[in-house]
Design an enzyme around this catalytic site. Structure first.
Site, mmCIF file in Angstrom:
data_model
loop_
_atom_site.group_PDB
_atom_site.id
_atom_site.type_symbol
_atom_site.label_atom_id
_atom_site.label_comp_id
_atom_site.label_asym_id
_atom_site.label_seq_id
_atom_site.Cartn_x
_atom_site.Cartn_y
_atom_site.Cartn_z
ATOM 1 C CB CYS A 232 -4.110 2.175 15.489
ATOM 2 S SG CYS A 232 -5.467 2.193 16.644
ATOM 3 C CB THR B 275 -17.002 1.862 -11.649
ATOM 4 O OG1 THR B 275 -17.016 0.735 -10.753
ATOM 5 C CG2 THR B 275 -18.421 2.216 -12.039
ATOM 6 C CB SER B 276 -15.733 -3.236 -13.571
ATOM 7 O OG SER B 276 -15.447 -3.361 -12.171
ATOM 8 C CG HIS C 24 -14.256 0.741 -1.743
ATOM 9 N ND1 HIS C 24 -14.240 0.373 -3.071
ATOM 10 C CD2 HIS C 24 -15.429 0.270 -1.250
ATOM 11 C CE1 HIS C 24 -15.331 -0.316 -3.354
ATOM 12 N NE2 HIS C 24 -16.080 -0.389 -2.261
ATOM 13 C CG ASN D 156 -16.155 1.699 -18.658
ATOM 14 O OD1 ASN D 156 -15.230 1.306 -19.389
ATOM 15 N ND2 ASN D 156 -16.322 1.261 -17.420
ATOM 16 C CB ALA E 149 -12.975 9.530 -17.229
ATOM 17 C CE1 TYR F 278 -3.342 -2.994 0.976
ATOM 18 C CE2 TYR F 278 -4.403 -1.108 -0.062
ATOM 19 C CZ TYR F 278 -4.425 -2.444 0.306
ATOM 20 O OH TYR F 278 -5.517 -3.221 -0.007
HETATM 21 N N1 APR Z 1 -11.811 6.238 -18.537
HETATM 22 C C1 APR Z 1 -12.953 5.654 -18.091
HETATM 23 N N2 APR Z 1 -13.030 4.354 -17.730
HETATM 24 C C2 APR Z 1 -11.897 3.627 -17.831
HETATM 25 C C3 APR Z 1 -10.670 4.158 -18.293
HETATM 26 C C4 APR Z 1 -10.658 5.525 -18.649
HETATM 27 N N3 APR Z 1 -9.536 6.107 -19.102
HETATM 28 N N4 APR Z 1 -9.741 3.160 -18.272
HETATM 29 C C5 APR Z 1 -10.374 2.053 -17.814
HETATM 30 N N5 APR Z 1 -11.662 2.331 -17.561
HETATM 31 C C6 APR Z 1 -12.703 1.440 -17.038
HETATM 32 C C7 APR Z 1 -12.529 -0.018 -17.355
HETATM 33 O O1 APR Z 1 -13.139 -0.348 -18.593
HETATM 34 C C8 APR Z 1 -13.290 -0.670 -16.178
HETATM 35 O O2 APR Z 1 -14.657 -0.860 -16.510
HETATM 36 O O3 APR Z 1 -12.645 1.536 -15.630
HETATM 37 C C9 APR Z 1 -13.173 0.344 -15.056
HETATM 38 C C10 APR Z 1 -12.248 -0.077 -13.930
HETATM 39 O O4 APR Z 1 -12.835 -1.212 -13.322
HETATM 40 P P1 APR Z 1 -12.097 -1.862 -12.064
HETATM 41 O O5 APR Z 1 -10.649 -2.017 -12.360
HETATM 42 O O6 APR Z 1 -12.913 -3.045 -11.675
HETATM 43 O O7 APR Z 1 -12.186 -0.738 -10.936
HETATM 44 P P2 APR Z 1 -13.443 -0.389 -10.020
HETATM 45 O O8 APR Z 1 -14.718 -0.589 -10.755
HETATM 46 O O9 APR Z 1 -13.170 0.936 -9.428
HETATM 47 O O10 APR Z 1 -13.317 -1.499 -8.859
HETATM 48 C C11 APR Z 1 -14.215 -1.399 -7.780
HETATM 49 O O11 APR Z 1 -13.031 -3.186 -6.678
HETATM 50 O O12 APR Z 1 -11.052 -4.230 -6.076
HETATM 51 C C12 APR Z 1 -12.061 -3.384 -5.651
HETATM 52 O O13 APR Z 1 -11.790 -1.824 -3.933
HETATM 53 C C13 APR Z 1 -11.513 -2.039 -5.289
HETATM 54 O O14 APR Z 1 -12.663 0.087 -5.410
HETATM 55 C C14 APR Z 1 -12.304 -1.065 -6.158
HETATM 56 C C15 APR Z 1 -13.525 -1.877 -6.536
#
Ligand code: APR
EC number: 2.3.1.286
Length: 261
Positions: free
Chosen positions: A128, A200-201, A120, A225, A243, A68
């Site tokens: 701590c 976000t996925s 998150h 996305n 984005a 981290y």
């Molecule tokens: N602009 C917009 N979207 C993008 C870009 C970009 N430049 N690059 C990638 N992406 C998209 C990808 O297509 C994907 O759908 O961002 C998304 C990222 O997905 P994840 O990697 O799954 O991230 P996230 O959705 O934030 O994960 C949620 O999972 O592991 C946990 O705690 C962690 O907060 C995180 C949570």
């Protein structure tokens, strides 16, 4: 994307209550890795079970704290991108805007967002492990702390109040989200006119429920996305692209179109 953006901009420009819901993708163009992107995602290269669970920290605190701190050093070197800046611009243009982020970086804050809701936690709020979960009473490494380097092991500091180990201030798999943050996010989603889901996925719950609450409450849901996600099914508008490119274009079209500058 060009064909649907004007419609999304018109709806956004008339909105009184907006939620900007963000994931790792909004920080991708700042050089902060996402989690599930093929090849570059953190979970494609690391085992979440070894690094992002309370059990992992208990088993090997130096490995987890080092990982981290490596991520935190990368964020310190990163800069907010036009996607973060456009998000802060929306807050300026629509006072009833709430930014809800799954991200643990501080790029929204550094772009000018006043009080993003961190579902998150944050890399910059270590605490701590003691029962009181003191905010970290220890000398947090200075901003210019040396990058421990990828894969380094680093002994976590001790709490100045109780002497317990200090842990990253993030929510690990298997842990509950901060109740106040989740409640605030859900309330904002249930009462907004427009929810922008950005980068976000949409697969990690309960955070992934936030856009779905907005959809069920009758808000217009706009996704930004480059790739399809499970959220496609609940979105009114899908803006395919990054984005950093789409959000500034959307803001300019919305407030230029609505006469706001
Ligand atoms: N602009 C917009 N979207 C993008 C870009 C970009 N430049 N690059 C990638 N992406 C998209 C990808 O297509 C994907 O759908 O961002 C998304 C990222 O997905 P994840 O990697 O799954 O991230 P996230 O959705 O934030 O994960 C949620 O999972 O592991 C946990 O705690 C962690 O907060 C995180 C949570």
């Amino acid at each position: 994307m060009e064909s649907v953006l004007p419609g999304a901009a018109a709806l956004l420009g008339q909105a009184r209550r907006v939620v900007v819901f963000t994931g790792a993708g909004i920080s991708a163009e700042s050089g902060v890795p996402t989690f599930r992107d093929d090849l570059t995602g953190l979970w494609a290269r690391y085992d979440a079970e070894q690094l992002a669970t309370p059990e992992a920290f208990h088993a090997d605190p130096d490995l987890v704290w080092g990982w981290y701190e490596w991520r935190r050093a990368r964020v310190r070197r990163a800069r907010p991108n036009p996607g973060h800046l456009a998000t802060a611009a929306i807050e300026d243009l629509v006072p009833g805007t709430v930014v809800v982020t799954q991200n643990v970086d501080d790029l929204h804050e550094r772009a000018g967002s006043r009080a993003p809701v961190h579902l998150h936690g944050s890399l910059f709020a270590p605490r701590c492990v003691g029962r009181a979960a003191h905010p970290a009473a220890f000398a947090d490494p200075a901003d210019d702390a040396a990058d421990p380097g990828e894969g380094s092991r680093l002994a976590p500091p001790r709490c100045g109040h109780c002497g317990a180990l200090v842990r990253p201030g993030v929510v690990w798999f298997g842990e509950a989200l901060p109740e106040a943050a989740l409640t605030a996010a859900a309330e904002a989603a249930a009462t907004c006119d427009v929810l922008l889901t950005v980068g976000t996925s949409g697969v990690v719950y309960p955070a992934a429920e936030i856009p779905r609450i907005a959809a069920r409450s009758g808000a217009t849901v706009v996704q930004v996305n480059p790739l399809p996600t499970p959220l496609d099914a609940i979105c009114d508008v899908n803006l395919r692209g990054s984005a950093a490119r789409i959000l500034p274009t959307l803001v300019e079209a919305a407030w230029g179109a609505a006469g706001r500058t």
